[in-house]
Motif scaffolding. Structure first.
Motif, short mmCIF file in Angstrom:
data_model
loop_
_atom_site.label_atom_id
_atom_site.label_comp_id
_atom_site.label_asym_id
_atom_site.label_seq_id
_atom_site.Cartn_x
_atom_site.Cartn_y
_atom_site.Cartn_z
N THR A 1 0.87 -1.17 0.00
CA THR A 1 0.00 0.00 0.00
C THR A 1 0.90 1.22 0.00
N HIS B 1 -2.81 3.85 -1.91
CA HIS B 1 -3.46 2.91 -2.82
C HIS B 1 -2.86 1.52 -2.66
N ASP B 2 -3.71 0.51 -2.73
CA ASP B 2 -3.24 -0.88 -2.74
C ASP B 2 -2.79 -1.22 -4.16
N ALA C 1 -6.44 -5.98 -2.58
CA ALA C 1 -7.10 -4.98 -1.75
C ALA C 1 -8.11 -5.59 -0.80
N LYS D 1 -4.59 -2.26 -14.31
CA LYS D 1 -5.00 -1.61 -13.06
C LYS D 1 -5.27 -0.13 -13.26
N ASP E 1 -5.95 3.23 -10.59
CA ASP E 1 -6.13 3.83 -9.27
C ASP E 1 -6.78 5.19 -9.46
N ASP F 1 -13.96 0.24 -3.16
CA ASP F 1 -13.73 1.47 -2.42
C ASP F 1 -13.42 1.05 -0.98
N PRO G 1 -9.62 6.90 -2.10
CA PRO G 1 -9.09 6.09 -3.21
C PRO G 1 -10.16 5.14 -3.74
N TRP H 1 -10.04 1.53 -6.05
CA TRP H 1 -9.19 0.48 -6.64
C TRP H 1 -9.99 -0.18 -7.75
N TYR I 1 -9.54 -2.94 -11.44
CA TYR I 1 -8.78 -3.53 -12.54
C TYR I 1 -9.70 -4.22 -13.53
N THR J 1 -7.52 3.12 -18.41
CA THR J 1 -8.30 4.10 -17.66
C THR J 1 -9.65 4.38 -18.30
N SER K 1 -6.23 10.09 -11.51
CA SER K 1 -6.22 8.66 -11.82
C SER K 1 -4.86 8.27 -12.37
#
Length: 503
Positions: free
Chosen positions: A54, A65-66, A70, A308, A310, A361, A376, A378, A380, A392, A413
């Protein structure tokens, strides 16, 4: 072949070296150190934890962020972590009211509440079936976990401890067989129940239906109603920090920024354990393994990928169905048919028009992750292996599909393509977060079909990563299985050490 001879007793400054500081490597190191050995962990990155780190990515002040993992149903259920006693070490695993949610386009979302009856009541005519299957397995979750997280070479202990063992194992097998076959629709009559189970099966990132994703779905689906799907307060790093603290308390040492490219980069030790991919193990021990074993390690197949994203948000995700936001994890893929089509595209090497996307979340269960009103998020997406596309926009569009207005809440992001996932963790080759294909054969024969999948020939070196049974997930069982073999074979220690606080 020129084998690496184990150093004689007393040689060097350590008894055992672990290469890699992911959850499996740290579990192995903790186990060995608690047995009285001098242990050193070598980590190539500047921070410890592998996929369970993290970090502050610089997207917004105070927001962490992880990096990969997560949400942790396996950490709560794992025999290693149960013995290690995370709560006793101050690690708080916050369990959301709902484990996971499956929003749909044209009808209310399906919700897997932690409470079984609440879940079944929301599934209408499929409620009784849900109770009889996943509810029964949740009641016997210890056995289900033993079946799933064993070394695939021995009889699960829980199977022998109860008269219910065989019937529960048979139910687990029947569920996997049905949900992993073209007959997967037969037990469930509604799209909401079918999609709810499919979303969790899709964690395996493989063709749907097939047996390994079905096993993943049945395991994680039952844990949703047993311990739940917890989020570590403060982030996944809390698990890592607890293991490092215990390792150092028992004389172990962690060295970061030390990349191991060949066996020469490792100090003399009687045993070395690699928390790496199978291919990396072959590279490190190039020409020093039995030729057949080295070939099989190099041929071990990687699977499909994750890309991923974030996010930093100014407010909670505005889910169209408010109950979706009460879950710790959302599976965004629509209906069972839509998810199967998207996963088929990924397997065929095509980017899906709407990739299956997982979202969490952490502030749903851990409000401490909110800083100055920002939080944050998370996420993917499942994509073809090695895909270079920034995910994204695809992930944003998939969230917006079920949460209109989401775009307006994005403060910052960061997208990481599948091709770039290995930059922060070399084990995530091409974005393969499972460290190998997730098929039933590959779960048993990873990395090879040998009786001892952890031992790398007669070298004194072992593989202890998710490339060995039981495979992917933050459960630390691969490291624990490997370490106990090392204790027995290399050091003559037959009794595994106590892992609890008093140990």
């Amino acid at each position: 072949m020129s084998a690496i001879p184990p150093s004689p007793a007393g040689a060097g400054t350590v008894d055992a070296v672990v290469v890699g500081s992911g959850p499996n490597g740290l579990a192995a190191a903790v186990t060995l150190a608690r047995a009285g050995l001098r242990v050193q962990v070598l980590e190539a990155q500047d921070s410890v934890g592998g996929g369970s780190r993290t970090l502050d990515l610089g997207l917004a002040p105070g927001i962490t962020h992880d990096l990969c993992s997560a949400v942790h149903p396996m950490a709560l259920a794992s025999p290693f972590f149960r013995a290690f006693d995370l709560p006793g070490r101050g690690v708080e695993l916050a369990v959301p009211e709902a484990s996971y949610a499956q929003p749909l386009d044209d009808e209310p979302a399906a919700i897997a509440w932690h409470d079984l009856d609440r879940t079944a009541d929301g599934l209408g005519v499929d409620g009784p079936m849900w109770r009889r299957t996943l509810g029964t397995l949740a009641e016997h979750s210890e056995l289900v976990v033993d079946l799933a997280l064993g070394d695939k070479r021995s009889v699960p202990p829980a199977l022998l401890r109860s008269l219910d063992g065989l019937p529960v194992a048979a139910l687990f097998g029947a569920m996997v067989g049905t949900q992993g076959s073209p007959a997967w629709d037969l037990p469930l009559r509604t799209e909401r129940a079918r999609a709810l189970l499919t979303g969790v099966a899709a964690h395996a990132i493989g063709p749907l239906p097939s047996l390994a994703p079905a096993a993943t779905g049945v395991l994680l689906g039952s844990l949703a109603h047993a311990g739940g799907w917890p989020i570590p307060v403060g982030g996944s790093q809390a698990l890592v920090d607890a293991m490092v603290t215990d390792l150092e308390a028992h004389g172990g040492q962690v060295i970061t920024g030390h990349r191991v490219r060949t066996w020469r980069d490792v100090p003399p030790a009687r045993a070395v354990l690699l928390d790496t991919t199978a291919g990396a193990a072959a590279d490190i021990l190039a020409n020093r393994l039995p030729a057949g074993l080295e070939r099989r390690l190099r041929r071990f197949r990687h699977g499909n990928a994750a890309a991923k994203v974030d996010f930093v948000l100014s407010d909670p995700v505005p889910w169209r169905d408010a109950d979706v936001g009460r879950a710790g994890t959302q599976h965004l893929g629509g209906t069972r048919e839509q998810m199967a089509r998207a996963e088929a595209d990924v397997t065929a090497g095509r980017m899906p028009a709407r990739p299956l996307t997982l979202v969490s979340d952490p502030s749903v269960a851990d409000p401490s992750r909110i800083h100055d009103g920002l939080r944050p998020l998370w996420a993917y997406a499942h994509v073809p292996a090695g895909d270079p596309t920034d995910p994204t926009e695809a992930v944003t569009a998939q969230i917006e599909r079920f949460a209109p207005g989401f775009r307006d809440l994005i403060v910052a992001s960061r997208g990481v393509s599948a091709a770039d996932m290995s930059k922060h963790n070399p084990s995530l080759v091409g974005g393969d977060i499972a460290m190998g294909r997730v098929t039933m054969w590959d779960m048993v024969a990873r990395p090879t079909a040998r009786w001892d999948p952890y031992r790398l020939g007669g070298t004194g070196w072992y593989l202890c990563s998710a490339a060995t049974p039981p495979g992917p997930g933050v459960h630390s069982m691969s490291g624990w299985h490997a370490a106990r073999r090392v204790l027995s074979r290399e050091f003559g220690i037959q009794q595994a050490p106590h892992l609890g606080i008093a140990g």
